[in-house]
Scaffold this active site. Sequence first.
Site, PDB file in Angstrom:
ATOM      1  N   TRP A 205      15.066  11.162  -6.714  1.00 20.13           N
ATOM      2  CA  TRP A 205      15.848  11.473  -7.907  1.00 20.13           C
ATOM      3  C   TRP A 205      15.918  12.993  -8.125  1.00 20.13           C
ATOM      4  O   TRP A 205      14.897  13.692  -8.025  1.00 20.13           O
ATOM      5  CB  TRP A 205      15.221  10.780  -9.135  1.00 20.13           C
ATOM      6  CG  TRP A 205      15.927  11.164 -10.398  1.00 20.13           C
ATOM      7  CD1 TRP A 205      17.113  10.691 -10.847  1.00 20.13           C
ATOM      8  CD2 TRP A 205      15.484  12.146 -11.345  1.00 20.13           C
ATOM      9  NE1 TRP A 205      17.464  11.323 -12.019  1.00 20.13           N
ATOM     10  CE2 TRP A 205      16.475  12.216 -12.351  1.00 20.13           C
ATOM     11  CE3 TRP A 205      14.367  12.970 -11.436  1.00 20.13           C
ATOM     12  CZ2 TRP A 205      16.377  13.074 -13.442  1.00 20.13           C
ATOM     13  CZ3 TRP A 205      14.261  13.820 -12.507  1.00 20.13           C
ATOM     14  CH2 TRP A 205      15.264  13.864 -13.509  1.00 20.13           C
ATOM     15  N   ASP A 373      29.314   9.365 -22.647  1.00 21.69           N
ATOM     16  CA  ASP A 373      28.195   8.865 -21.838  1.00 21.69           C
ATOM     17  C   ASP A 373      27.323   7.924 -22.673  1.00 21.69           C
ATOM     18  O   ASP A 373      27.744   7.375 -23.694  1.00 21.69           O
ATOM     19  CB  ASP A 373      27.410  10.059 -21.265  1.00 21.69           C
ATOM     20  CG  ASP A 373      26.740   9.746 -19.937  1.00 21.69           C
ATOM     21  OD1 ASP A 373      25.674   9.120 -19.949  1.00 21.69           O
ATOM     22  OD2 ASP A 373      27.300  10.115 -18.879  1.00 21.69           O
ATOM     23  N   ASP A 374      26.107   7.761 -22.260  1.00 20.36           N
ATOM     24  CA  ASP A 374      25.123   6.856 -22.860  1.00 20.36           C
ATOM     25  C   ASP A 374      24.991   7.096 -24.376  1.00 20.36           C
ATOM     26  O   ASP A 374      25.139   8.235 -24.838  1.00 20.36           O
ATOM     27  CB  ASP A 374      23.778   7.142 -22.172  1.00 20.36           C
ATOM     28  CG  ASP A 374      22.815   6.003 -22.319  1.00 20.36           C
ATOM     29  OD1 ASP A 374      23.065   5.108 -23.119  1.00 20.36           O
ATOM     30  OD2 ASP A 374      21.796   6.033 -21.606  1.00 20.36           O
ATOM     31  N   ARG A 450      11.986   3.175 -16.986  1.00 21.23           N
ATOM     32  CA  ARG A 450      12.834   3.749 -18.043  1.00 21.23           C
ATOM     33  C   ARG A 450      13.015   2.699 -19.156  1.00 21.23           C
ATOM     34  O   ARG A 450      14.096   2.520 -19.677  1.00 21.23           O
ATOM     35  CB  ARG A 450      14.197   4.185 -17.489  1.00 21.23           C
ATOM     36  CG  ARG A 450      14.859   5.277 -18.308  1.00 21.23           C
ATOM     37  CD  ARG A 450      16.304   5.527 -17.916  1.00 21.23           C
ATOM     38  NE  ARG A 450      16.821   6.716 -18.571  1.00 21.23           N
ATOM     39  CZ  ARG A 450      18.087   6.924 -18.883  1.00 21.23           C
ATOM     40  NH1 ARG A 450      19.002   6.028 -18.582  1.00 21.23           N
ATOM     41  NH2 ARG A 450      18.458   8.026 -19.467  1.00 21.23           N
ATOM     42  N   LYS A 483      32.024   4.928 -16.131  1.00 21.29           N
ATOM     43  CA  LYS A 483      30.923   5.489 -15.345  1.00 21.29           C
ATOM     44  C   LYS A 483      29.882   4.385 -15.293  1.00 21.29           C
ATOM     45  O   LYS A 483      29.251   4.059 -16.298  1.00 21.29           O
ATOM     46  CB  LYS A 483      30.383   6.740 -16.025  1.00 21.29           C
ATOM     47  CG  LYS A 483      29.112   7.278 -15.374  1.00 21.29           C
ATOM     48  CD  LYS A 483      28.695   8.584 -16.013  1.00 21.29           C
ATOM     49  CE  LYS A 483      27.320   9.024 -15.533  1.00 21.29           C
ATOM     50  NZ  LYS A 483      26.928  10.303 -16.097  1.00 21.29           N
ATOM     51  N   TRP A 484      29.706   3.766 -14.134  1.00 23.16           N
ATOM     52  CA  TRP A 484      28.857   2.571 -13.962  1.00 23.16           C
ATOM     53  C   TRP A 484      27.496   3.033 -13.455  1.00 23.16           C
ATOM     54  O   TRP A 484      27.344   3.360 -12.287  1.00 23.16           O
ATOM     55  CB  TRP A 484      29.524   1.626 -12.959  1.00 23.16           C
ATOM     56  CG  TRP A 484      28.883   0.300 -12.786  1.00 23.16           C
ATOM     57  CD1 TRP A 484      27.610   0.044 -12.358  1.00 23.16           C
ATOM     58  CD2 TRP A 484      29.481  -0.994 -12.992  1.00 23.16           C
ATOM     59  NE1 TRP A 484      27.385  -1.299 -12.296  1.00 23.16           N
ATOM     60  CE2 TRP A 484      28.518  -1.966 -12.683  1.00 23.16           C
ATOM     61  CE3 TRP A 484      30.739  -1.414 -13.409  1.00 23.16           C
ATOM     62  CZ2 TRP A 484      28.775  -3.337 -12.758  1.00 23.16           C
ATOM     63  CZ3 TRP A 484      30.990  -2.776 -13.483  1.00 23.16           C
ATOM     64  CH2 TRP A 484      30.010  -3.713 -13.168  1.00 23.16           C
ATOM     65  N   ASP A 485      26.528   3.031 -14.348  1.00 22.71           N
ATOM     66  CA  ASP A 485      25.205   3.574 -14.019  1.00 22.71           C
ATOM     67  C   ASP A 485      24.240   2.456 -13.615  1.00 22.71           C
ATOM     68  O   ASP A 485      24.484   1.271 -13.902  1.00 22.71           O
ATOM     69  CB  ASP A 485      24.668   4.322 -15.255  1.00 22.71           C
ATOM     70  CG  ASP A 485      23.772   5.501 -14.885  1.00 22.71           C
ATOM     71  OD1 ASP A 485      23.297   5.553 -13.736  1.00 22.71           O
ATOM     72  OD2 ASP A 485      23.545   6.360 -15.762  1.00 22.71           O
ATOM     73  N   ASN A 487      19.974   2.542 -13.321  1.00 21.83           N
ATOM     74  CA  ASN A 487      18.917   3.553 -13.420  1.00 21.83           C
ATOM     75  C   ASN A 487      17.511   3.148 -12.993  1.00 21.83           C
ATOM     76  O   ASN A 487      16.549   3.794 -13.406  1.00 21.83           O
ATOM     77  CB  ASN A 487      18.871   4.084 -14.853  1.00 21.83           C
ATOM     78  CG  ASN A 487      19.916   5.167 -15.057  1.00 21.83           C
ATOM     79  OD1 ASN A 487      19.915   6.166 -14.345  1.00 21.83           O
ATOM     80  ND2 ASN A 487      20.816   4.975 -15.988  1.00 21.83           N
ATOM     81  N   CYS A 533      27.263   5.435 -10.164  1.00 25.75           N
ATOM     82  CA  CYS A 533      26.187   6.373 -10.467  1.00 25.75           C
ATOM     83  C   CYS A 533      24.907   5.557 -10.447  1.00 25.75           C
ATOM     84  O   CYS A 533      24.891   4.419 -10.913  1.00 25.75           O
ATOM     85  CB  CYS A 533      26.437   6.963 -11.857  1.00 25.75           C
ATOM     86  SG  CYS A 533      25.080   7.935 -12.520  1.00 25.75           S
ATOM     87  N   ASP A 555      21.645  13.775 -10.409  1.00 26.56           N
ATOM     88  CA  ASP A 555      21.484  14.273 -11.784  1.00 26.56           C
ATOM     89  C   ASP A 555      21.141  15.763 -11.772  1.00 26.56           C
ATOM     90  O   ASP A 555      21.139  16.410 -12.820  1.00 26.56           O
ATOM     91  CB  ASP A 555      20.359  13.507 -12.494  1.00 26.56           C
ATOM     92  CG  ASP A 555      20.881  12.223 -13.117  1.00 26.56           C
ATOM     93  OD1 ASP A 555      22.090  11.952 -13.017  1.00 26.56           O
ATOM     94  OD2 ASP A 555      20.066  11.483 -13.703  1.00 26.56           O
TER      95      ASP A 555
HETATM   96  C1  DGJ Z   1      21.689   8.733 -15.527  1.00 21.49           C
HETATM   97  C2  DGJ Z   1      22.955   9.428 -15.131  1.00 21.49           C
HETATM   98  O1  DGJ Z   1      22.873   9.898 -13.841  1.00 21.49           O
HETATM   99  C3  DGJ Z   1      23.237  10.529 -16.140  1.00 21.49           C
HETATM  100  O2  DGJ Z   1      24.358  11.272 -15.765  1.00 21.49           O
HETATM  101  C4  DGJ Z   1      23.430   9.897 -17.478  1.00 21.49           C
HETATM  102  O3  DGJ Z   1      24.572   9.083 -17.467  1.00 21.49           O
HETATM  103  C5  DGJ Z   1      22.202   9.085 -17.859  1.00 21.49           C
HETATM  104  N1  DGJ Z   1      21.852   8.156 -16.820  1.00 21.49           N
HETATM  105  C6  DGJ Z   1      22.443   8.328 -19.145  1.00 21.49           C
HETATM  106  O4  DGJ Z   1      21.394   7.492 -19.463  1.00 21.49           O
END
Ligand code: DGJ
Length: 760
Positions: A205, A373-374, A450, A483-485, A487, A533, A555
């Site tokens: 990351w 965003d979020d 997270r 933007k499909w995240d 994490n 993403c 990021d």
């Molecule tokens: C991780 C993404 O890579 C960031 O750009 C952002 O969208 C955050 N998540 C939001 O929680």
Amino acid sequence: MSRATSYLAAVVLGLSTLSSAAAANPQEAPGSAIHFDAAQRVFRIDAGKITYAFGVNGDGALQTLYWGSRLAADDLLGPASVPKERSSFDPVGSNTPQEYAGWGGAITVMPDLKLHFADGNRDLVLRYDSYRIENGSLHITLQDRAAKVTVGLRYVVDAATGILGRSARIENHASQALTIDRAAAASWNLPSATDYSLRYLTGTWASEWHLRTRPLTPGATELESRRGSTGDENNSWFAIERGGEWNESRGRVWFGALAWSGSWSIHIDQDVLNQVRVTGGFNPFDFSYPLEPGQSLQTPVFYAGYTDEGIGEASRLLHQFERSSILPARPQLKLRPVLYNSWEATEFKVNEAGQQRLAEKAAALGVERFVVDDGWFGARNSDHAGLGDWVVNREKFPNGLKPLIDKVHGLGMSFGLWVEPEMVNPDSDLYRQHPDWVLHFEGRQRSPARHQLVLNLAREDVSAHVFEVLDQLLSQNDIQFLKWDYNRNWSEPGWPQLAPEQQQKVYVAYVHHLYDILRRLRERHPGVEIESCSGGGARVDLGIMGLTDEVWPSDNTDPSDRLSIQDGFSYAYAPAVMMSWVTGSPNWVNRRSSSLDFRFLSSMQGGLGIGANILEWTPAEDASARAYIAAYKGIRATVQSGRLYRLLSPQERAPQSATESVQADGSQAVLFAFLRQGQEAQAYPTLYLQGLDSAARYRQRLIHGKAAVGTPEMASGAYWMHHGIDLSLQGDLDAAAVVFDRVGSSTSTSTTSTSTSRDR
Ligand code: DGJ
């Protein structure tokens, strides 16, 4: 056509099966052909600048004969002869470079397919049965007659680049159940040699896309992800070069990438006889896939190509292939609009008034897409809660999203929204209602990362819910971009709904449902673009790329770190999908300060975005940003769809780096040069351009920086390529960009569509 009926059945296909862009580029070979020589029992594929051949040997095994530069049509490549048993320890089965080997008989190399039957048999010997050519693809059936298992191999051919795609379908025709323990898409056999080196990508990351090189020596190298998704520890790409001759522009390179967004493996084996074999597909780790009689399993596609023009050309072939044959807009490329995203400026503190102010400023700078965003939904004020509850947070947006969306559209921009549909916070209404919807083992801990858990998308009800929620979101709001995240990685990948022996199907079913959701959303909402993403670049592969329009590589938005990140990315993936934001200084990752010029030029190497708090910018910074964004719009077709030349590498923290992009028709080139850290009084090295039209004249203009005194305003392509250009870069974090415009008319057509400011 099925099976050979004539002495020589030569089946010649028309133009590209995957791409129709070939005819536009005069450097490309005109078409592809698949031949079957029935007498020699040899299959031969000619495409782009390559020839690929394999034959049926005396034992009935499918044996690789050749993979390299294009040969003459009448060059003989067969028949495939069974190698001699070298010793009792080196059985024939292991010395035979098989296209697709079952684990059975006397085989000691890594098989493509390993399975076991309910009756205890684990022996599988795959032999040639038949072939057919359909819609420009070659299909071959292998079978183990006694075991009643067939494997359908499929070869797809890209006429322009010579990149082949291979996959396998395993079918159980027996009357008993079997379980697949490992299943590859394909094995690629390289010529015997002792001087190969392997390039691969590794990272973590905020530090993705490091390029590594290591010599291949007898033994195995495993590039893989056991994480449930693509991951960034390794990317599912490889390149193998003949050692000693590898170079950006010279040398033989075999390269490939997997189209799969779940756990994967690329196993590279060099045996003691110097045979090199690259086997890629599902990761066998924790893999088990039962097939009842009549059932089948389809593998992902493993794409691979060859060039004798160095690793630079290998990358360009992949870029071209991705643009024309993988991305959703194929065969045309849709250029990336300039984007604004407030994540780094506001984090979870999004609200209607604040986003409207940012939107006004962004539009004034020339931004074309505004993304929230979020933080816009549920009880999402931090990463502790809310994931899964995709309803607008009325404290932040009292009137829903409509007023903001209307405002954004009124400003001439398209509107985008962040989602992370595969995840849930335990502190959410969704989890309180459906605690069994996440990956888990009954009665065992569930490990959050997270503060979130992974929804089990393999379940029909879960994937139906995710689709419905997103479908509603897109139906009720005028949205042009998601933007499909994603994490986190998987933990405790249980699926207690199913019988224990069925549960590991989750590795396949999850990804199939993910692809299915993306495909259906795109069909229902064709105007919506999607970014892949995964907390940065942890889900970038040729599978997800077929269903998304762009990716977020990292990021880490520090413009100096980004030079290496973007360089590593470019070995496998096209600048056309690589988003890059100009963010605040000092950067949040490493507190490094950099000029706005350096930040813009670093980000202009891909799809340009702005992620800084632009409300804090001074009038001078606004003016500068406006000028850079305007300049970018004039070069983005070249940057995103041109041929990329890596002139100086930023890898290993090198102080100097430079790239050049050249329009396919040679009409424009853009040169970016960076100096991370000046050394003593050293001058910046002369940069020699590549890929220009030697005889044409090019006028140079600086976007930023200084050229040496005496640099001509206009000169021939030959001058810029052989005399080069001297730029004056000094101190720390200095940068320059130069545009070379051909003077006079273009000779060939472009294959891109230009984006409009409002892509709705
Ligand atoms: C991780 C993404 O890579 C960031 O750009 C952002 O969208 C955050 N998540 C939001 O929680």
